[in-house]
Design an enzyme around this catalytic site. Structure first.
Site, short mmCIF file in Angstrom:
data_model
loop_
_atom_site.label_atom_id
_atom_site.label_comp_id
_atom_site.label_asym_id
_atom_site.label_seq_id
_atom_site.Cartn_x
_atom_site.Cartn_y
_atom_site.Cartn_z
N TRP A 1 44.60 78.09 61.51
CA TRP A 1 45.08 76.91 62.23
C TRP A 1 46.23 76.24 61.49
O TRP A 1 46.35 75.01 61.49
CB TRP A 1 43.92 75.92 62.44
CG TRP A 1 42.96 76.38 63.48
CD1 TRP A 1 43.27 76.80 64.73
CD2 TRP A 1 41.54 76.47 63.37
NE1 TRP A 1 42.13 77.15 65.42
CE2 TRP A 1 41.05 76.96 64.60
CE3 TRP A 1 40.63 76.20 62.36
CZ2 TRP A 1 39.70 77.17 64.85
CZ3 TRP A 1 39.28 76.41 62.60
CH2 TRP A 1 38.83 76.90 63.84
N HIS B 1 44.96 71.50 67.01
CA HIS B 1 44.05 71.61 68.15
C HIS B 1 43.63 70.20 68.58
O HIS B 1 43.71 69.25 67.80
CB HIS B 1 42.80 72.46 67.83
CG HIS B 1 42.11 72.09 66.55
ND1 HIS B 1 41.01 72.76 66.09
CD2 HIS B 1 42.35 71.13 65.62
CE1 HIS B 1 40.62 72.23 64.94
NE2 HIS B 1 41.40 71.24 64.66
N ARG C 1 51.38 74.97 66.21
CA ARG C 1 50.92 75.90 65.17
C ARG C 1 52.11 76.61 64.53
O ARG C 1 53.08 76.95 65.21
CB ARG C 1 49.96 76.93 65.75
CG ARG C 1 48.62 76.29 66.04
CD ARG C 1 47.52 77.25 66.37
NE ARG C 1 46.40 76.45 66.90
CZ ARG C 1 45.25 76.94 67.29
NH1 ARG C 1 45.01 78.23 67.21
NH2 ARG C 1 44.30 76.12 67.75
N GLN D 1 46.29 72.22 74.88
CA GLN D 1 44.85 72.52 74.89
C GLN D 1 44.08 71.48 75.70
O GLN D 1 44.56 70.35 75.90
CB GLN D 1 44.28 72.51 73.47
CG GLN D 1 44.52 73.79 72.71
CD GLN D 1 43.68 73.87 71.43
OE1 GLN D 1 43.09 72.86 71.00
NE2 GLN D 1 43.65 75.04 70.84
N VAL E 1 31.29 73.67 64.86
CA VAL E 1 30.17 73.83 65.78
C VAL E 1 29.11 74.74 65.18
O VAL E 1 29.41 75.64 64.40
CB VAL E 1 30.61 74.39 67.17
CG1 VAL E 1 31.34 73.36 67.98
CG2 VAL E 1 31.45 75.64 67.01
N ALA F 1 30.81 70.87 72.30
CA ALA F 1 32.28 70.76 72.38
C ALA F 1 32.83 72.10 72.84
O ALA F 1 32.23 73.14 72.60
CB ALA F 1 32.86 70.39 71.03
C1 FA5 Z 1 40.49 76.05 68.73
O1 FA5 Z 1 41.60 75.56 68.66
C2 FA5 Z 1 39.25 75.24 68.69
N1 FA5 Z 1 39.61 73.88 68.38
C3 FA5 Z 1 38.54 75.34 70.03
C4 FA5 Z 1 37.13 74.77 70.00
C5 FA5 Z 1 36.93 73.46 70.37
C6 FA5 Z 1 36.06 75.56 69.60
C7 FA5 Z 1 35.63 72.93 70.34
C8 FA5 Z 1 34.78 75.05 69.55
C9 FA5 Z 1 34.58 73.74 69.94
P1 FA5 Z 1 41.41 78.45 69.07
O2 FA5 Z 1 42.26 78.50 67.87
O3 FA5 Z 1 40.75 79.71 69.46
O4 FA5 Z 1 40.29 77.34 68.98
O5 FA5 Z 1 42.31 77.94 70.27
C10 FA5 Z 1 41.76 77.66 71.53
C11 FA5 Z 1 42.69 78.17 72.60
O6 FA5 Z 1 43.99 77.61 72.43
C12 FA5 Z 1 42.91 79.68 72.55
O7 FA5 Z 1 41.90 80.36 73.22
C13 FA5 Z 1 44.22 79.82 73.25
O8 FA5 Z 1 44.04 79.83 74.66
C14 FA5 Z 1 44.94 78.55 72.89
N2 FA5 Z 1 45.90 78.82 71.81
C15 FA5 Z 1 45.70 78.90 70.49
N3 FA5 Z 1 46.83 79.16 69.83
C16 FA5 Z 1 47.80 79.26 70.76
C17 FA5 Z 1 49.21 79.51 70.73
N4 FA5 Z 1 49.85 79.69 69.60
N5 FA5 Z 1 49.89 79.55 71.89
C18 FA5 Z 1 49.24 79.33 73.06
N6 FA5 Z 1 47.92 79.06 73.17
C19 FA5 Z 1 47.21 79.04 72.03
#
Ligand code: FA5
Length: 342
Positions: A153, A173, A199, A213, A256, A310
């Protein structure tokens, strides 16, 4: 007749001849400047009024005024100017200029739809701060400094000593709003956060450095995984307007416990396997789980009193699924041919 009056007469005749020939707005504008302008013929002749014998000066001035008034009225009537009735030269039958209408960006369309769905389910929708602290983005989510999850992240850091002497970060996020909201409010909480995240990563067809998000979290007494699954299933059914089948797989997120990845059965092939679901029959949808007790602790809630769930999903990817868009970079690429399709 004095020379002054003769000059006036001459100006009047010249004006009338030219006025007869004038037809366009530009012609009338030029006439106005030539005869009535600051350096126009009338102004020039008026300079000579001092040479008119005193006994005739009053009548000469009156005549000059009449000439001026008549010329002004004629021009104004034709050009729709200040003192005219505005209709002389206004062609009511001329087609108007078509105004180009704007329209919502696909993000806006999906954001409004998602917002409506969650509101109908009793959630309050927030946008939250895009610039937050290391504490809310990581520490309070059980991701201390040096934790390997920080690599996944990685974001953009702003070296500034503001709140609690901490560096500011662009939120990686929307989970960064969890403890920030919990600190302010007592359960029951039912919140959804929609907004931009950032990011530090290379871009490709499914990754951007700035994306969006949707985070949801619920905290109350006796909240369970069953509540989480049924909420997400309802949300998906409302979004895709279809009967949906979902499944949970184990997933790791430090904030979580237990943590899951939620998938839904591919709408394209009904689970048979196709390009959309990479031949697995299932589409990976989001990360979710039960809020870690350490997070509830950071929020200051009494130990063991509350539980919560969440979930967090990529808003851009939902929009891509809904509109069958195959490259995330199109959204902010500035190509109007793309944008005008919506
Ligand atoms: C998270 O960011 C966690 N905060 C999600 C979460 C929330 C989990 C609450 C549990 C409880 P992750 O890094 O997988 O998770 O990102 C979530 C979603 O954001 C991904 O599935 C994707 O759809 C989107 N995402 C992440 N990075 C990118 C990116 N660079 N470009 C576009 N979409 C992205």
């Amino acid at each position: 007749m004095s020379t002054f009056n003769q000059d006036l007469e001459q100006i009047k005749n010249n004006f009338e001849q030219e006025f007869e020939k004038a037809s366009s707005q530009t012609d009338f504008e030029n006439l106005k400047n030539k005869y009535l302008g600051r350096k126009g013929s009338l102004a020039e002749v008026m300079k000579k009024i001092g040479s008119v014998p005193a006994s005739e000066r009053g009548a000469a001035g009156k005549l000059a005024n009449e000439v001026k008034t008549s010329m002004t009225a004629k021009i104004s009537q034709k050009s729709g100017g200040e003192s005219g009735d505005g209709q002389g030269f206004f062609d009511l039958t001329e087609p108007g200029k078509a105004q180009k209408m704007g329209h919502p960006h696909p993000y806006t369309l999906v954001r409004d739809e998602v917002t409506d769905i969650f509101r109908s389910m009793g959630f309050e929708v927030l946008d939250g701060e895009e610039v937050t602290t290391d504490y809310y983005c990581f520490e309070s989510l059980n991701i201390p400094k040096g934790h390997p999850a920080r690599d996944a992240w990685d974001t953009f850091y702003i070296k500034q000593q503001r709140k609690k002497n901490e560096d500011l970060v662009l939120r990686t996020h929307t989970s960064s709003m969890q403890v920030a909201v919990m600190e302010e409010e007592e359960p029951p909480l039912r919140k959804v956060v929609i907004g931009r995240c950032f990011r530090n990563e290379a871009t490709d067809a499914s990754h951007e450095h700035s994306f969006n998000q949707i985070e949801g979290f619920v905290v109350d007494e006796n909240i369970s995984v069953a509540n989480l699954v049924s909420t997400l299933k309802q949300f998906l059914q409302a979004l895709f307007k279809a009967e949906m089948e979902v499944r949970l797989r184990p997933g790791f997120f430090p904030f979580v416990e237990p943590g899951y990845e939620l998938d839904f059965k591919c709408l394209n092939c009904k689970g048979e396997g196709c390009k959309v679901c990479k031949h697995s029959g299932w589409v990976e949808f989001l990360g979710c789980g039960m809020i870690h007790p350490k997070v509830l602790n950071f929020a200051g809630y009494p130990k063991g009193k509350y539980t919560g769930y969440a979930f967090g999903m990529g808003f851009d990817r939902i929009t891509m699924m809904k509109y069958k868009i195959d490259d995330i970079r199109l959204f902010n690429g500035g190509d109007l041919r793309f944008i005008h399709q919506f």
